[in-house]
Motif scaffolding. Structure first.
Motif, PDB file in Angstrom:
ATOM      1  N   TYR A  68     -31.260 -11.792 -47.017  1.00 40.60           N
ATOM      2  CA  TYR A  68     -30.968 -13.161 -46.361  1.00 40.60           C
ATOM      3  C   TYR A  68     -32.090 -13.632 -46.147  1.00 40.60           C
ATOM      4  N   GLN A  81     -34.265 -16.874 -43.173  1.00 38.37           N
ATOM      5  CA  GLN A  81     -34.038 -17.726 -42.080  1.00 38.37           C
ATOM      6  C   GLN A  81     -35.756 -17.976 -41.733  1.00 38.37           C
ATOM      7  N   LYS A 128     -34.841 -23.863 -39.627  1.00 38.60           N
ATOM      8  CA  LYS A 128     -32.919 -23.469 -40.598  1.00 38.60           C
ATOM      9  C   LYS A 128     -32.150 -22.292 -40.050  1.00 38.60           C
ATOM     10  N   GLN A 129     -31.151 -22.610 -40.510  1.00 37.62           N
ATOM     11  CA  GLN A 129     -29.940 -21.367 -40.602  1.00 37.62           C
ATOM     12  C   GLN A 129     -30.549 -20.575 -42.130  1.00 37.62           C
ATOM     13  N   ARG A 130     -30.330 -19.267 -41.247  1.00 38.45           N
ATOM     14  CA  ARG A 130     -30.439 -18.289 -42.112  1.00 38.45           C
ATOM     15  C   ARG A 130     -28.759 -18.063 -42.947  1.00 38.45           C
ATOM     16  N   GLU A 131     -30.051 -17.509 -44.877  1.00 35.81           N
ATOM     17  CA  GLU A 131     -28.922 -18.232 -45.478  1.00 35.81           C
ATOM     18  C   GLU A 131     -29.123 -16.807 -46.624  1.00 35.81           C
TER      19      GLU A 131
END
Length: 119
Positions: free
Chosen positions: A37, A39, A43-46
């Motif tokens: 993942y 981040q 921003k959000q973790r993706e």
């Protein structure tokens, strides 16, 4: 419990490559799903990429064709090969391991490794 230790981050110019490594404290073959993942600030973790115990892979659309994910079971290590890097790939990259239980999923995270891509 699964401990994860990432390495391989750094500063690279756009178009360059990096390989991230994640060493797990148990056999990767016993982990149901392991992946990366990221981040970025604000921003959000993706999800970037993951691989299951059946070798099924999953990639974010933004990295398809540029990143590959692989494992070395003898070394209990997960890799993320990142090619053709872009400034938008700049983020902290985290290794994640999921172990499925009867009624829940155990999630484990590494401490993260910084990847910075300069334009």
């Amino acid at each position: 419990q699964v401990q994860l230790v990432e390495s391989g981050g750094g500063l690279v110019q756009a178009g360059g490559s990096l390989r991230l490594s994640c060493v797990a404290s148990k056999r990767i073959s016993s982990i149901n799903r392991i992946g990366w993942y990221r981040q970025a600030p604000g921003k959000q973790r993706e999800l970037v990429a993951s691989i299951s115990s059946t070798a099924r892979t999953n990639f974010a659309d933004s990295v398809k064709g540029r990143f590959t994910i692989s494992t070395d079971n003898a070394k209990n290590t997960l890799y993320l090969q990142m090619n053709s890097l872009k400034p938008e790939d700049t983020a902290v990259y985290y290794c994640n391991a999921q172990v499925f239980r009867a009624w829940a999923t155990d999630d484990y995270w590494g401490q993260g490794t910084q990847v910075t891509v300069s334009s």
